[in-house]
Design a protein around this motif. Structure first.
Motif, PDB file in Angstrom:
ATOM      1  N   ALA A 151      57.959  -9.460  59.779  1.00 23.37           N
ATOM      2  CA  ALA A 151      58.007 -10.591  58.848  1.00 23.37           C
ATOM      3  C   ALA A 151      57.141 -10.324  57.622  1.00 23.37           C
ATOM      4  O   ALA A 151      57.517 -10.645  56.487  1.00 23.37           O
ATOM      5  CB  ALA A 151      57.561 -11.864  59.556  1.00 23.37           C
ATOM      6  N   HIS A 152      55.970  -9.731  57.820  1.00 22.05           N
ATOM      7  CA  HIS A 152      55.104  -9.385  56.684  1.00 22.05           C
ATOM      8  C   HIS A 152      55.772  -8.340  55.791  1.00 22.05           C
ATOM      9  O   HIS A 152      55.678  -8.404  54.560  1.00 22.05           O
ATOM     10  CB  HIS A 152      53.753  -8.883  57.184  1.00 22.05           C
ATOM     11  N   ALA A 153      56.456  -7.364  56.424  1.00 17.42           N
ATOM     12  CA  ALA A 153      57.170  -6.357  55.636  1.00 17.42           C
ATOM     13  C   ALA A 153      58.314  -6.992  54.856  1.00 17.42           C
ATOM     14  O   ALA A 153      58.564  -6.649  53.689  1.00 17.42           O
ATOM     15  CB  ALA A 153      57.697  -5.255  56.557  1.00 17.42           C
ATOM     16  N   ASP A 195      48.749  -2.798  59.003  1.00 15.74           N
ATOM     17  CA  ASP A 195      47.640  -3.038  59.924  1.00 15.74           C
ATOM     18  C   ASP A 195      48.138  -3.564  61.272  1.00 15.74           C
ATOM     19  O   ASP A 195      47.547  -3.263  62.314  1.00 15.74           O
ATOM     20  CB  ASP A 195      46.662  -4.046  59.317  1.00 15.74           C
ATOM     21  N   LEU A 196      49.213  -4.335  61.245  1.00 16.31           N
ATOM     22  CA  LEU A 196      49.762  -4.896  62.478  1.00 16.31           C
ATOM     23  C   LEU A 196      50.594  -3.884  63.256  1.00 16.31           C
ATOM     24  O   LEU A 196      50.700  -3.965  64.481  1.00 16.31           O
ATOM     25  CB  LEU A 196      50.624  -6.130  62.156  1.00 16.31           C
ATOM     26  N   ASP A 197      51.195  -2.939  62.547  1.00 15.72           N
ATOM     27  CA  ASP A 197      52.058  -1.931  63.197  1.00 15.72           C
ATOM     28  C   ASP A 197      51.733  -0.572  62.592  1.00 15.72           C
ATOM     29  O   ASP A 197      52.516  -0.004  61.829  1.00 15.72           O
ATOM     30  CB  ASP A 197      53.524  -2.300  62.969  1.00 15.72           C
ATOM     31  N   PRO A 198      50.553  -0.026  62.917  1.00 16.00           N
ATOM     32  CA  PRO A 198      50.037   1.144  62.189  1.00 16.00           C
ATOM     33  C   PRO A 198      50.792   2.443  62.423  1.00 16.00           C
ATOM     34  O   PRO A 198      50.529   3.426  61.729  1.00 16.00           O
ATOM     35  CB  PRO A 198      48.591   1.249  62.691  1.00 16.00           C
ATOM     36  N   GLU A 199      51.705   2.497  63.370  1.00 20.28           N
ATOM     37  CA  GLU A 199      52.444   3.742  63.618  1.00 20.28           C
ATOM     38  C   GLU A 199      53.922   3.610  63.276  1.00 20.28           C
ATOM     39  O   GLU A 199      54.755   4.360  63.779  1.00 20.28           O
ATOM     40  CB  GLU A 199      52.251   4.176  65.071  1.00 20.28           C
ATOM     41  N   ASN A 200      54.251   2.676  62.399  1.00 14.09           N
ATOM     42  CA  ASN A 200      55.635   2.466  61.965  1.00 14.09           C
ATOM     43  C   ASN A 200      55.882   3.254  60.681  1.00 14.09           C
ATOM     44  O   ASN A 200      55.371   2.894  59.615  1.00 14.09           O
ATOM     45  CB  ASN A 200      55.882   0.971  61.732  1.00 14.09           C
ATOM     46  N   PRO A 201      56.660   4.338  60.735  1.00 16.49           N
ATOM     47  CA  PRO A 201      56.875   5.164  59.531  1.00 16.49           C
ATOM     48  C   PRO A 201      57.506   4.387  58.373  1.00 16.49           C
ATOM     49  O   PRO A 201      57.220   4.677  57.202  1.00 16.49           O
ATOM     50  CB  PRO A 201      57.818   6.268  60.027  1.00 16.49           C
ATOM     51  N   GLY A 202      58.353   3.414  58.677  1.00 13.23           N
ATOM     52  CA  GLY A 202      59.017   2.660  57.621  1.00 13.23           C
ATOM     53  C   GLY A 202      58.045   1.916  56.728  1.00 13.23           C
ATOM     54  O   GLY A 202      58.297   1.751  55.512  1.00 13.23           O
ATOM     55  N   LEU A 203      56.935   1.470  57.285  1.00 12.30           N
ATOM     56  CA  LEU A 203      55.957   0.742  56.486  1.00 12.30           C
ATOM     57  C   LEU A 203      55.243   1.665  55.508  1.00 12.30           C
ATOM     58  O   LEU A 203      54.903   1.258  54.394  1.00 12.30           O
ATOM     59  CB  LEU A 203      54.955   0.045  57.407  1.00 12.30           C
ATOM     60  N   TYR A 204      55.015   2.900  55.909  1.00  8.55           N
ATOM     61  CA  TYR A 204      54.409   3.869  54.992  1.00  8.55           C
ATOM     62  C   TYR A 204      55.366   4.213  53.860  1.00  8.55           C
ATOM     63  O   TYR A 204      54.950   4.400  52.707  1.00  8.55           O
ATOM     64  CB  TYR A 204      53.986   5.121  55.753  1.00  8.55           C
ATOM     65  N   ARG A 205      56.663   4.295  54.171  1.00  4.26           N
ATOM     66  CA  ARG A 205      57.653   4.544  53.106  1.00  4.26           C
ATOM     67  C   ARG A 205      57.669   3.380  52.119  1.00  4.26           C
ATOM     68  O   ARG A 205      57.764   3.584  50.892  1.00  4.26           O
ATOM     69  CB  ARG A 205      59.041   4.748  53.719  1.00  4.26           C
ATOM     70  N   GLY A 206      57.595   2.161  52.647  1.00  6.98           N
ATOM     71  CA  GLY A 206      57.562   1.003  51.768  1.00  6.98           C
ATOM     72  C   GLY A 206      56.339   0.988  50.881  1.00  6.98           C
ATOM     73  O   GLY A 206      56.429   0.678  49.671  1.00  6.98           O
ATOM     74  N   ASN A 238      45.824   8.600  64.388  1.00  4.92           N
ATOM     75  CA  ASN A 238      47.113   8.029  63.995  1.00  4.92           C
ATOM     76  C   ASN A 238      47.935   9.116  63.306  1.00  4.92           C
ATOM     77  O   ASN A 238      47.785   9.363  62.103  1.00  4.92           O
ATOM     78  CB  ASN A 238      46.893   6.832  63.062  1.00  4.92           C
ATOM     79  N   SER A 239      48.811   9.772  64.062  1.00  6.55           N
ATOM     80  CA  SER A 239      49.581  10.896  63.508  1.00  6.55           C
ATOM     81  C   SER A 239      50.562  10.433  62.437  1.00  6.55           C
ATOM     82  O   SER A 239      50.860  11.192  61.497  1.00  6.55           O
ATOM     83  CB  SER A 239      50.323  11.627  64.630  1.00  6.55           C
ATOM     84  N   THR A 240      51.086   9.204  62.548  1.00  2.00           N
ATOM     85  CA  THR A 240      52.013   8.698  61.522  1.00  2.00           C
ATOM     86  C   THR A 240      51.294   8.537  60.188  1.00  2.00           C
ATOM     87  O   THR A 240      51.832   8.905  59.126  1.00  2.00           O
ATOM     88  CB  THR A 240      52.600   7.349  61.970  1.00  2.00           C
ATOM     89  N   LEU A 241      50.077   8.012  60.208  1.00  2.00           N
ATOM     90  CA  LEU A 241      49.266   7.903  59.000  1.00  2.00           C
ATOM     91  C   LEU A 241      49.004   9.275  58.400  1.00  2.00           C
ATOM     92  O   LEU A 241      49.171   9.484  57.180  1.00  2.00           O
ATOM     93  CB  LEU A 241      47.937   7.214  59.340  1.00  2.00           C
ATOM     94  N   ILE A 242      48.627  10.224  59.253  1.00  2.00           N
ATOM     95  CA  ILE A 242      48.254  11.557  58.754  1.00  2.00           C
ATOM     96  C   ILE A 242      49.459  12.261  58.148  1.00  2.00           C
ATOM     97  O   ILE A 242      49.348  12.929  57.104  1.00  2.00           O
ATOM     98  CB  ILE A 242      47.613  12.374  59.893  1.00  2.00           C
ATOM     99  N   ARG A 243      50.625  12.117  58.750  1.00  2.00           N
ATOM    100  CA  ARG A 243      51.838  12.737  58.183  1.00  2.00           C
ATOM    101  C   ARG A 243      52.184  12.107  56.837  1.00  2.00           C
ATOM    102  O   ARG A 243      52.579  12.800  55.888  1.00  2.00           O
ATOM    103  CB  ARG A 243      53.006  12.585  59.153  1.00  2.00           C
ATOM    104  N   SER A 244      52.071  10.775  56.759  1.00  2.00           N
ATOM    105  CA  SER A 244      52.358  10.102  55.486  1.00  2.00           C
ATOM    106  C   SER A 244      51.362  10.529  54.413  1.00  2.00           C
ATOM    107  O   SER A 244      51.718  10.693  53.236  1.00  2.00           O
ATOM    108  CB  SER A 244      52.307   8.585  55.684  1.00  2.00           C
ATOM    109  N   TRP A 245      50.138  10.706  54.826  1.00  2.00           N
ATOM    110  CA  TRP A 245      49.091  11.186  53.913  1.00  2.00           C
ATOM    111  C   TRP A 245      49.442  12.584  53.395  1.00  2.00           C
ATOM    112  O   TRP A 245      49.324  12.877  52.193  1.00  2.00           O
ATOM    113  CB  TRP A 245      47.771  11.201  54.683  1.00  2.00           C
TER     114      TRP A 245
END
Length: 474
Positions: free
Chosen positions: A370-372, A396-407, A435-442
């Protein structure tokens, strides 16, 4: 005086006889300890016949007193070597001990004695069922299945035995023979909607589409609570161009059943968590994760049903009306309300979408989706600062969701704020180093900014974390 003595003797004989008879009756009522006392009294007073001795042997067997059962039945056998009641009792004892060959030898003798006593298999079947339950609880699954198979030999049309075999095979992942077990079961219980639904799934998995459809139609006829049969039948109906009203009715049923299944699983998970007050052991946490993971199949059914429902309308507005009607029917369904919000976005009704997402957040403050959605709507309305805040809250609520990093990337990149996003990721990394999803997005952002060396280091770090997770080290 002699007359009084004779009356006393007759009275005592009568008391012993009544005690023996009441012992058999107590056994038939399942009052085993009382039956044991009554029958033992009859034996000790030398007033028990072969029938009472046989029943006492069965009582001992059911109470797990096998050596006493063997002793009394040996005495009964010496008195009446061909009495079926004694032979059945000996068969029960052997079944309880897992000696199936010996048990059937005793049963074979019951048909060779030429007596008029009927052979009763029900106590033997119950003994085998009880043994199967005990073995299963001890983790002896193969032996439990063996006991149930022996019970089925005695009573081939016992639905309880077949149902237990089905459950055991399914739980242990043994697919061989399951279809035939289900077919036998639905012959005995033709109105069992759940069994028809489960049989249909097995038939579909083995490529028997016509038979699967027939089973799903039976499941639908008897009102199964499983959502998949309705979706399957809707898909088949769409291929045959049946009336749209019939197609949509089945899709509504699939969605409704799936929504209820999701809600039930979530309530179970929440109840478990609350009961333990959040203090879960590793095993309990794993069980809870498996429980919540079971929502994925009904969620997919909702998605597939909505897709087919949308295709059934020529105008998006008509689909939107139907979707809104479904959300009115099931107001607590996150899946349906999220689908409605996304539909409003697709139709560029961004003000409505924003109001919708805000209403969802009011009801479900920690729902990342909903926040997204609110972030996307705010971005579409050029409220970019608020959109950034909403996206960061969703992350912050879903820290391993790749779609949020793309957004986040798309939003920051559109405003020329990539360096600001780079610093944000560095700050978050201080708190979320695994958090591997964060690190990959980074790493992707660093590559985009020409920071190749740093990007390589972070990609290797992400790969290492993912490998450790696969190996169960984290």
């Amino acid at each position: 005086m002699k007359k009084n003595l004779l009356l006393l003797i007759l009275f005592l004989v009568l008391i012993d006889t009544l005690t023996a008879l009441s012992g058999i009756e107590l056994y038939n009522q399942g009052r085993l300890y009382e039956a044991k006392e009554a029958l033992e009294h009859a034996v000790q007073s030398h007033r028990a016949g072969v029938a009472e001795m046989a029943v006492l042997g069965m009582t001992y067997t059911r109470l797990g007193m096998y050596s006493k059962a063997e002793q009394i039945l040996d005495e009964a056998l010496a008195r009446a070597p061909e009495d079926p009641r004694v032979l059945n009792a000996l068969a029960m004892l052997e079944f309880s001990s897992g000696n199936y060959s010996a048990a059937f030898d005793w049963l074979d003798r019951t048909g060779k004695g030429g007596t008029n006593f009927p052979r009763s298999t029900q106590p033997l079947v119950e003994t085998l069922i009880n043994r199967a339950v005990h073995l299963y609880q001890e983790g002896n699954f193969d032996q439990a299945a063996g006991a149930l198979e022996e019970a089925r030999k005695l009573d081939p049309i016992n639905p309880r035995v077949i149902a237990m075999l089905i459950q055991l095979h399914r739980q242990e992942g043994h697919s061989e023979g399951l279809i035939e077990l289900y077919r036998d079961f639905v012959k005995l219980e033709p109105e069992n909607a759940q069994a028809h639904a489960e049989l249909g799934v097995l038939l579909e998995e083995t490529g028997q589409s016509t038979a699967a459809e027939a089973s799903f139609l039976q499941a639908e006829l008897y009102g199964t609570d499983e959502p998949y049969p309705y979706l399957y039948l809707a898909l088949r109906a769409a291929q045959r161009q049946v009336p749209l009203s019939e197609l949509r009715t089945r899709l509504h049923l699939a969605i409704g059943k799936a929504v209820r299944r999701i809600s039930s699983l979530r309530l179970q998970a929440a109840g478990t968590f609350q009961q333990k007050k959040g203090d879960l052991s590793a095993e309990e946490l794993e069980a809870l994760q498996k429980l919540t993971g079971r929502t994925e199949q009904p969620k997919q059914i909702v998605r597939d049903s909505l897709l087919l429902l949308r295709e059934s309308y020529s105008r998006p507005s008509e689909y939107g009306q139907d979707l809104r009607r479904l959300t009115d029917w099931y107001p607590h369904s996150l899946e349906l309300r999220s689908a409605l919000g996304s539909f409003l976005e697709e139709q560029s009704r961004h003000e409505e979408a924003l109001a919708h997402w805000r209403e969802m957040i009011s009801d479900f403050p920690t729902l990342a989706e909903a926040h997204a959605g609110m972030a996307r709507s705010l971005n579409a309305l050029d409220q970019n600062q608020a959109a950034r805040v909403a996206y960061r809250r969703a992350r912050d609520l879903d820290p391993e969701n790749p779609g949020l990093y793309r957004g986040l990337y798309q939003l920051y990149a559109a405003e020329g704020r990539k360096q600001e996003l780079l610093q944000l990721y560095a700050d978050i990394y201080e708190r979320e180093r695994t958090n591997s999803t964060l690190i990959r997005s980074w790493a992707e952002l660093e590559e985009d900014l020409g920071l190749t060396e740093q990007a390589t280091v972070h990609r290797l770090r992400a790969a290492e974390l993912e490998q450790r997770r696969e190996n169960g080290q984290e």
